[in-house]
Structures are given as C-alpha cells and as structure tokens.
Design an enzyme around this catalytic site. Structure first.
Site, PDB file in Angstrom:
ATOM      1  N   GLU A  94      29.318  26.446  18.961  1.00 56.14           N
ATOM      2  CA  GLU A  94      29.903  27.181  20.091  1.00 56.14           C
ATOM      3  C   GLU A  94      30.368  28.545  19.597  1.00 56.14           C
ATOM      4  OE1 GLU A  94      32.879  25.387  22.937  1.00 56.14           O
ATOM      5  OE2 GLU A  94      34.142  27.001  22.140  1.00 56.14           O
ATOM      6  N   TYR A 129      32.959  30.847  28.601  1.00 54.24           N
ATOM      7  CA  TYR A 129      33.067  31.713  29.781  1.00 54.24           C
ATOM      8  C   TYR A 129      34.519  31.639  30.228  1.00 54.24           C
ATOM      9  CZ  TYR A 129      31.138  33.642  34.199  1.00 54.24           C
ATOM     10  OH  TYR A 129      30.799  34.436  35.268  1.00 54.24           O
TER      11      TYR A 129
END
Ligand code: FAD
Length: 292
Positions: free
Chosen positions: A16, A48
């Site tokens: 990630e 996000y």
C-alpha cells in the site's frame, strides 16, 4: 486483471502507498514506486482521503501509473462517506478511463465538524452500488480485532458477511501486531460463511510516533514483546527501524507458515523498509501456500 484471481496461484504479496501530503512533491511517490516495482509485488494499492482533499486526484493518477508505467496491477481505495451517488459515479468513470479495475470499497472515517453525506452509510452500500454500476473487482476492509465502532467482534463479523455478500471478492485486514487475533478472526469469518481470500495487513513500525498515531486511530493491541522493543530502541532511530523490520518479518514468517491467503504490506512509502522485508520473505511467498 482482477486481483482476486491471483489467490488461486500463490500467497499474494501486495503493497500500500499513499499520495504525497500537500507539502511534498508528487515525484517522491514515483521514486518509491520505481524501487517497489523491482520487488515484484502482486499489486499495489493507493489510499484515498475521505475528506476530499486535493491529494485524491493523485490517487487516480498514481494507480493508473502503477499499472501502465510500472507494469504492476493496481488497486484504488475509495471511501464513500462524504460522497453522493453522482460523485461516486464520476470517480468510477475516472477510474475506468484510467484503466483501474480494482477498487477497495470503504466507508471512510468521520471527519470532526464535517457532516457525512447520506447516500452511503456503510461500505456495503458502496459495494452494492459498484456492483450495479461497474464490472470492477471489489475489495473490502476487515478488522482482526473488530472495528473500533462495532459493539462486538461477532457483530462486526455479521456486518462483514453482509458486505461480502453484497459483492466483495477479497478482503484486506487492518494492521495487527499479534497474529493470534488474525487467526481467531479468520476462524470466525470462515464459520460465518465468509469464504473470500483474506490478506493480512502488516505495518512495519519504524518510529514510536508513527505507531502511537496508528494505534490511537485503529486501536490495535500492542503485545508485550512489541512494547519492550519500542521502549528499548525508541531513542535510536536506526535500531528502531531495524527492530520494526525484524518484527514484521517475524509476523510474516508465522502467517506464511499458517497458510494465509496473502500479506498486504503498509509500506508508508518507505521503499527501504519494503525492500528489506520483501527480500527476507521472498522464498516463503514464492513457495506457494501451505494449508492451515
Ligand atoms: P464498514 O464496513 O462500513 O464498517 C464500519 C463500521 O460499521 C463497523 O463497525 C461495522 O461493523 C459497521 N457496519 C457495517 N455495516 C453495517 C450495517 N449494515 N449495520 C450496522 N453497522 C454496520 N480510509 C480512508 O479514508 N481512505 C483509505 O484509503 C483507507 N484505506 C484503508 C485500507 C484498509 C486495508 C483498511 C483496513 C482501512 C482503510 N481506511 C481508509 C480506513 C476505513 O475507512 C475506516 O476503518 C472506516 O472507519 C471503516 O471503513 P469500512 O469500509 O471498514 O466500513
């Protein structure tokens, strides 16, 4: 490619990253990705912000570049709590135009002083909406120690089952530092009929401040072995980093031996740490799954 297909072949190993904060240059994340691509992750996901910050525009750009420039499959996160259906549709079209086929469908965290919009109350609402409006692969989040807002772990698993039934094909877990929580969670999830692959979320801890912030947000339990390590090395940044790397490797070795579906490494955009861990566990990940 839909990332859920990857689990048929091997123990999935993914990363990630997050878009750079507003005062950092976007190039910093590309420097990181340049390094990460050589570690051959199965996919890289991009966070996000739930608050609709300018960095969100970068999520699309970065997820698209991961796929098209670096040749690695990508996943874009999408928290829905501050979006209307029309706004989600617009983001969805943007994902599609940029060749992004995998979405981590999230509720997002409530932002103090910002009343949430009402079209999506839970991540499962977003999952259903995406299922109706897109052919993308939908991923969900799960919580080995229970989500901090849930009344009980059992309640949380029941809600997770609804989310999966709405159309989730794989799960990524919240970080944890005691593998025992993950194994118990997995057992309960399977009993509840949740049969999609579950990746274990591992965060290498490289400084004390980082972990204090993370734990205050997600409530992960810190085992004695972990707190002893932090107390010993908190004033020696290199030793703290190396101890954090060793702790994460130790967790992954145990998880791989238990035959987990996959490992999702929260890289914190630190390619050095991701490299050290990837190199140490490469043979465990490549050698395929050992049944639990
Ligand atoms: P949900 O699945 O909706 O669950 C949230 C809570 O609601 C849980 O307590 C659940 O039990 C309960 N619940 C769910 N459905 C129901 C129902 N039908 N009725 C009653 N209760 C219900 N946040 C970001 O803003 N951006 C990111 O990029 C991001 N990435 C993440 C990646 C991972 C792997 C993880 C684990 C989390 C991430 N988060 C991110 C944080 C996430 O948004 C928060 O943890 C948020 O509080 C919950 O999101 P969720 O999708 O799990 O919510």
């Amino acid at each position: 490619m839909h990332t859920c297909e990857l689990f048929r072949r091997k123990t999935v190993f993914s990363f990630e990253v997050f878009p750079p904060k507003k005062d950092a240059a976007v190039e910093t994340v590309y420097d990181t990705l340049e390094e990460l691509k050589y570690l051959s992750p199965d996919f890289i996901s991009v966070t996000y912000g739930a608050g609709g910050s300018a960095a969100n525009r970068l999520t699309v750009q970065i997820a698209s570049d991961i796929r098209h420039r670096y040749g690695v499959e990508s996943v874009a996160h999408l928290p829905c709590i501050n979006f209307t259906k029309e706004e989600v549709l617009a983001v969805l079209r943007e994902f599609e135009q940029n060749g992004i086929e995998n979405i981590l469908a999230l509720r997002g965290d409530f932002i103090p002083g910002v009343p949430p919009k009402t079209d999506f109350r839970h991540a499962s609402d977003l999952v259903s909406f995406l299922r109706e409006n897109s052919a993308c692969n939908i991923i969900g989040a799960c919580y080995p120690e229970g989500h901090p807002e849930s009344a009980s772990v059992v309640d949380d698993i029941r809600n997770l089952k609804c989310k999966v039934d709405a159309g989730v094909s794989q799960l990524i877990s919240q970080l944890f530092f005691d593998n025992g929580y993950f194994y118990t969670f997995l057992e309960r999830a399977r009993i509840a009929g949740i049969n999609v692959p579950v990746e274990a979320g591992i965060m290498p801890v490289t400084n004390k401040k980082q972990i204090e912030r993370m734990v205050s947000l997600c409530g992960a339990t810190l085992p004695k072995k972990f707190t002893t390590m932090m107390e010993k090395y908190e004033n020696n940044s290199i030793a703290m980093r190396d101890a954090g790397i060793a702790y994460a490797i130790d967790q992954i070795v145990d998880l791989a031996a238990h035959g987990v579906d996959g490992i999702h490494l929260y890289t914190m955009n630190n390619s050095y740490v991701a490299k050290k861990i990837s190199e140490a566990v490469a043979s465990l990940i490549c050698s395929g799954r050992v049944s639990a």
